[in-house]
Motif scaffolding. Structure first.
Motif, mmCIF file in Angstrom:
data_model
loop_
_atom_site.group_PDB
_atom_site.id
_atom_site.type_symbol
_atom_site.label_atom_id
_atom_site.label_comp_id
_atom_site.label_asym_id
_atom_site.label_seq_id
_atom_site.Cartn_x
_atom_site.Cartn_y
_atom_site.Cartn_z
ATOM 1 N N SER A 93 13.906 -8.213 -43.407
ATOM 2 C CA SER A 93 15.316 -7.915 -43.591
ATOM 3 C C SER A 93 16.165 -9.150 -43.297
ATOM 4 N N GLN A 104 26.090 -0.604 -37.676
ATOM 5 C CA GLN A 104 26.078 0.779 -37.207
ATOM 6 C C GLN A 104 27.368 1.125 -36.468
ATOM 7 N N ILE A 143 21.810 8.187 -39.551
ATOM 8 C CA ILE A 143 21.479 7.941 -40.958
ATOM 9 C C ILE A 143 21.066 6.485 -41.160
ATOM 10 N N LEU A 144 21.821 5.554 -40.580
ATOM 11 C CA LEU A 144 21.459 4.141 -40.694
ATOM 12 C C LEU A 144 20.143 3.847 -39.987
ATOM 13 N N GLN A 146 17.696 5.982 -39.630
ATOM 14 C CA GLN A 146 16.644 6.562 -40.473
ATOM 15 C C GLN A 146 16.375 5.686 -41.690
ATOM 16 N N GLN A 147 17.384 5.022 -42.200
ATOM 17 C CA GLN A 147 17.172 4.107 -43.317
ATOM 18 C C GLN A 147 16.247 2.962 -42.920
ATOM 19 N N THR A 150 12.717 4.459 -42.678
ATOM 20 C CA THR A 150 12.166 4.720 -44.012
ATOM 21 C C THR A 150 11.747 3.428 -44.696
ATOM 22 N N ALA A 151 12.558 2.377 -44.576
ATOM 23 C CA ALA A 151 12.190 1.093 -45.175
ATOM 24 C C ALA A 151 10.923 0.532 -44.548
#
Length: 304
Positions: A93, A104, A143-144, A146-147, A150-151
């Motif tokens: 990243s 965030q 949500i951020l 979890q992103q 997930t990535a």
């Protein structure tokens, strides 16, 4: 209720204004600083910008560790055990931990302000309004988070599926007479997937002075994939084993069998999921057909 929502919105707006006032593009330069350039003996130079940059840097150095600790504890509270730095480095990243946490915080403040304004505009009761105002930034934060999770998981899956082909290519290069470092460099230069990017980082660590096996061990620890750990264990025999290409080929076959087994499990799981709507669609009419004569029989027994 409206007073409570108004106070929450005012507090959120004040906090966001104080944070944004530390940024040069947001804060307006004071009139005294703007006129100081034209004062006698000042010329075109002034120390105010340097002072602002220094104060901004000091504020950032103070807030970053605090934000990192609070966000880390909040993530662990909701079951996230892996460190954010590991996930960001694993997926290559462009953001570091401080930049991700700052994003965030910014989105959470925006959600807090929007939630406060919406609660004030709709005249919610006190309890739902407080829950909505506090839940909106928390949901945005999660949500951020979890992103990022997930990535990281998607990167691990792609790495696992690319590994059999890369392992076979590595085994062929070693059997053809390439050294381990030269084979890794060739795969990193010619490849375009997740393995190639990870191997490019491994080669970069080797050029920095780290040993080949140590750099591969770092890759295995960072990837978090069992197949990578087994492959690195085989590559660690580079200095001891004479037929390393054959060992790597066997390991590639093992990884391919594991990938095939997981694919079969996924297909079987989806095949079982297909029967769920079929079963529901069959049971509902059957229950209706059984209910009608049962109700009719009960009516006859009660009337008789």
């Amino acid at each position: 209720m409206s007073r409570t929502v108004l106070l929450c919105g005012l507090a959120g707006w004040t906090g966001a204004t104080l944070l944004l006032s530390q940024l040069r593009w947001f804060r307006r330069v004071a009139l005294a600083e703007r006129l100081r350039t034209y004062a006698p003996g000042q010329g075109a130079t002034t120390t105010a910008p340097g002072t602002r940059v220094s104060s901004l840097r000091n504020l950032r150095e103070v807030l970053e560790p605090l934000l990192h600790d609070v966000a880390g504890q909040l993530s662990r509270l909701f079951g996230v055990s892996e460190e954010l730095a590991v996930r960001l480095e694993r997926t290559h990243s462009p953001l570091d931990v401080a930049a991700f946490r700052a994003r965030q915080l910014g989105w959470s403040l925006a959600a807090f302000t929007a939630g406060s304004a919406l609660a004030l505009a709709t005249s919610m009761p006190a309890a739902p309004a407080v829950l909505f105002i506090l839940g909106a930034p928390l949901l945005t934060f999660l949500i951020l988070e979890q992103q990022a999770i997930t990535a990281s998981q998607r990167w691990q899956r792609r790495l696992f599926h690319e590994l059999p082909v890369v392992s076979e290519q590595l085994g062929m290069l070693l059997s053809a007479g390439y050294s381990l470092g030269a084979a890794l460099n060739r795969l990193a230069d010619r490849g375009q997937g997740c393995c190639a990017r990870d191997l490019a980082r491994v080669c970069g660590r080797i050029r920095q002075g780290l040993g080949e096996i140590e750099a591969l061990d770092e890759w295995a620890a960072l990837a978090g994939v069992d197949a990578v750990t087994r492959l690195v264990g085989v590559l660690s025999l580079n200095r001891d084993g004479g037929d390393l290409g054959r060992l790597i080929t066997e390991e590639a076959r093992t990884i391919r069998r594991d990938a095939h087994r997981e694919l079969i499990e996924a297909v079987e799981r989806r095949a079982q999921q297909v029967w769920i709507p079929v079963t529901v669609a069959t049971l509902v009419p059957g229950v209706l057909f059984l209910t009608v004569p049962f109700v009719e029989a009960m009516r006859l027994f009660t009337t008789g």
